[in-house]
Design a protein around this motif. Structure first.
Motif, mmCIF file in Angstrom:
data_model
loop_
_atom_site.group_PDB
_atom_site.id
_atom_site.type_symbol
_atom_site.label_atom_id
_atom_site.label_comp_id
_atom_site.label_asym_id
_atom_site.label_seq_id
_atom_site.Cartn_x
_atom_site.Cartn_y
_atom_site.Cartn_z
ATOM 1 N N MET A 1 0.825 -1.191 0.000
ATOM 2 C CA MET A 1 0.000 0.000 0.000
ATOM 3 C C MET A 1 0.872 1.258 0.000
ATOM 4 O O MET A 1 0.573 2.199 -0.721
ATOM 5 N N GLU A 2 1.935 1.271 0.785
ATOM 6 C CA GLU A 2 2.815 2.439 0.819
ATOM 7 C C GLU A 2 3.421 2.711 -0.547
ATOM 8 O O GLU A 2 3.540 3.845 -0.979
ATOM 9 N N ARG A 3 3.787 1.655 -1.221
ATOM 10 C CA ARG A 3 4.374 1.812 -2.557
ATOM 11 C C ARG A 3 3.349 2.406 -3.532
ATOM 12 O O ARG A 3 3.685 3.239 -4.382
ATOM 13 N N MET A 4 2.085 2.020 -3.399
ATOM 14 C CA MET A 4 1.036 2.587 -4.247
ATOM 15 C C MET A 4 0.881 4.081 -3.980
ATOM 16 O O MET A 4 0.671 4.864 -4.917
ATOM 17 N N VAL A 5 0.996 4.484 -2.737
ATOM 18 C CA VAL A 5 0.887 5.897 -2.374
ATOM 19 C C VAL A 5 2.054 6.684 -2.964
ATOM 20 O O VAL A 5 1.862 7.748 -3.575
ATOM 21 N N ILE A 6 3.273 6.175 -2.819
ATOM 22 C CA ILE A 6 4.442 6.855 -3.382
ATOM 23 C C ILE A 6 4.339 6.925 -4.898
ATOM 24 O O ILE A 6 4.645 7.955 -5.511
ATOM 25 N N GLN A 7 3.878 5.851 -5.523
ATOM 26 C CA GLN A 7 3.708 5.840 -6.985
ATOM 27 C C GLN A 7 2.726 6.927 -7.416
ATOM 28 O O GLN A 7 2.950 7.625 -8.401
ATOM 29 N N ALA A 8 1.644 7.103 -6.646
ATOM 30 C CA ALA A 8 0.670 8.150 -6.959
ATOM 31 C C ALA A 8 1.322 9.530 -6.872
ATOM 32 O O ALA A 8 1.084 10.387 -7.733
ATOM 33 N N PHE A 9 2.141 9.753 -5.856
ATOM 34 C CA PHE A 9 2.856 11.025 -5.745
ATOM 35 C C PHE A 9 3.734 11.259 -6.963
ATOM 36 O O PHE A 9 3.770 12.360 -7.517
ATOM 37 N N LEU A 10 4.450 10.238 -7.394
ATOM 38 C CA LEU A 10 5.328 10.384 -8.550
ATOM 39 C C LEU A 10 4.531 10.670 -9.812
ATOM 40 O O LEU A 10 4.943 11.486 -10.640
ATOM 41 N N THR A 36 -7.782 3.833 3.763
ATOM 42 C CA THR A 36 -6.574 3.007 3.801
ATOM 43 C C THR A 36 -5.393 3.721 3.157
ATOM 44 O O THR A 36 -4.267 3.242 3.251
ATOM 45 N N ILE A 37 -5.638 4.855 2.521
ATOM 46 C CA ILE A 37 -4.572 5.589 1.833
ATOM 47 C C ILE A 37 -4.005 6.697 2.707
ATOM 48 O O ILE A 37 -2.793 6.765 2.931
ATOM 49 N N THR A 38 -4.859 7.564 3.220
ATOM 50 C CA THR A 38 -4.370 8.729 3.967
ATOM 51 C C THR A 38 -3.602 8.372 5.241
ATOM 52 O O THR A 38 -2.663 9.097 5.585
ATOM 53 N N PRO A 39 -3.926 7.279 5.934
ATOM 54 C CA PRO A 39 -3.112 6.950 7.124
ATOM 55 C C PRO A 39 -1.676 6.546 6.797
ATOM 56 O O PRO A 39 -0.858 6.392 7.695
ATOM 57 N N ARG A 40 -1.354 6.374 5.530
ATOM 58 C CA ARG A 40 0.012 5.991 5.141
ATOM 59 C C ARG A 40 0.959 7.183 5.079
ATOM 60 O O ARG A 40 2.179 7.008 5.047
ATOM 61 N N LEU A 41 0.427 8.403 5.040
ATOM 62 C CA LEU A 41 1.291 9.570 4.828
ATOM 63 C C LEU A 41 2.252 9.809 5.987
ATOM 64 O O LEU A 41 3.446 10.007 5.775
ATOM 65 N N LYS A 42 1.757 9.783 7.202
ATOM 66 C CA LYS A 42 2.625 10.053 8.349
ATOM 67 C C LYS A 42 3.712 8.978 8.525
ATOM 68 O O LYS A 42 4.878 9.312 8.759
ATOM 69 N N PRO A 43 3.390 7.682 8.409
ATOM 70 C CA PRO A 43 4.465 6.681 8.481
ATOM 71 C C PRO A 43 5.512 6.853 7.372
ATOM 72 O O PRO A 43 6.701 6.637 7.612
ATOM 73 N N LEU A 44 5.079 7.257 6.181
ATOM 74 C CA LEU A 44 6.035 7.512 5.107
ATOM 75 C C LEU A 44 6.901 8.730 5.433
ATOM 76 O O LEU A 44 8.078 8.780 5.066
ATOM 77 N N GLU A 45 6.337 9.686 6.145
ATOM 78 C CA GLU A 45 7.123 10.839 6.598
ATOM 79 C C GLU A 45 8.166 10.386 7.626
ATOM 80 O O GLU A 45 9.323 10.805 7.573
ATOM 81 N N ARG A 46 7.781 9.515 8.549
ATOM 82 C CA ARG A 46 8.732 9.014 9.552
ATOM 83 C C ARG A 46 9.863 8.221 8.910
ATOM 84 O O ARG A 46 10.970 8.184 9.425
ATOM 85 N N LYS A 47 9.584 7.570 7.781
ATOM 86 C CA LYS A 47 10.613 6.811 7.060
ATOM 87 C C LYS A 47 11.445 7.704 6.148
ATOM 88 O O LYS A 47 12.289 7.211 5.402
ATOM 89 N N SER A 48 11.193 9.008 6.177
ATOM 90 C CA SER A 48 11.885 9.995 5.336
ATOM 91 C C SER A 48 11.658 9.770 3.848
ATOM 92 O O SER A 48 12.536 10.034 3.023
ATOM 93 N N LEU A 49 10.473 9.283 3.505
ATOM 94 C CA LEU A 49 10.105 9.117 2.101
ATOM 95 C C LEU A 49 9.209 10.251 1.619
ATOM 96 O O LEU A 49 9.169 10.555 0.431
ATOM 97 N N LEU A 50 8.480 10.874 2.544
ATOM 98 C CA LEU A 50 7.648 12.044 2.246
ATOM 99 C C LEU A 50 7.992 13.138 3.234
ATOM 100 O O LEU A 50 8.506 12.864 4.317
#
Length: 86
Positions: A1-10, A36-50
């Motif tokens: 799911m996280e990868r789908m979110v990053i792909q959408a950003f790209l 199921t999409i929006t809760p992924r943003l903060k964890p991706l921020e903690r991983k320094s991806l967003l």
């Protein structure tokens, strides 16, 4: 799911609001719910991806503006993004 979110950003040029990301993911995966999409943003921020920006962009409800997030192009992020999508 996280990868789908990053792909959408790209696909959206690397920066977008949560609303824009939800719409982009749902174009490709119509059965995925926004809850199921929006809760992924903060964890991706903690991983320094967003990261959050100071900009505001379009939201779902007219004049209310949402925070714009962007892909953070750190070396770790580049390695993570190089992995193929499932």
């Amino acid at each position: 799911m996280e990868r789908m979110v990053i792909q959408a950003f790209l696909e959206l040029g690397g920066a977008a609001t949560a609303y824009q990301v939800v719409k982009q993911v749902q174009l490709r995966y119509p059965d995925v719910d926004s809850n199921t999409i929006t809760p992924r943003l903060k964890p991706l921020e903690r991983k320094s991806l967003l990261r959050r920006t100071d900009r505001r962009g379009p939201g779902k409800n007219g004049p209310r503006r949402q925070m714009v997030w962007e892909v953070f192009h750190s070396p770790a992020a580049r390695r993570w993004l190089a992995l193929p999508l499932p």
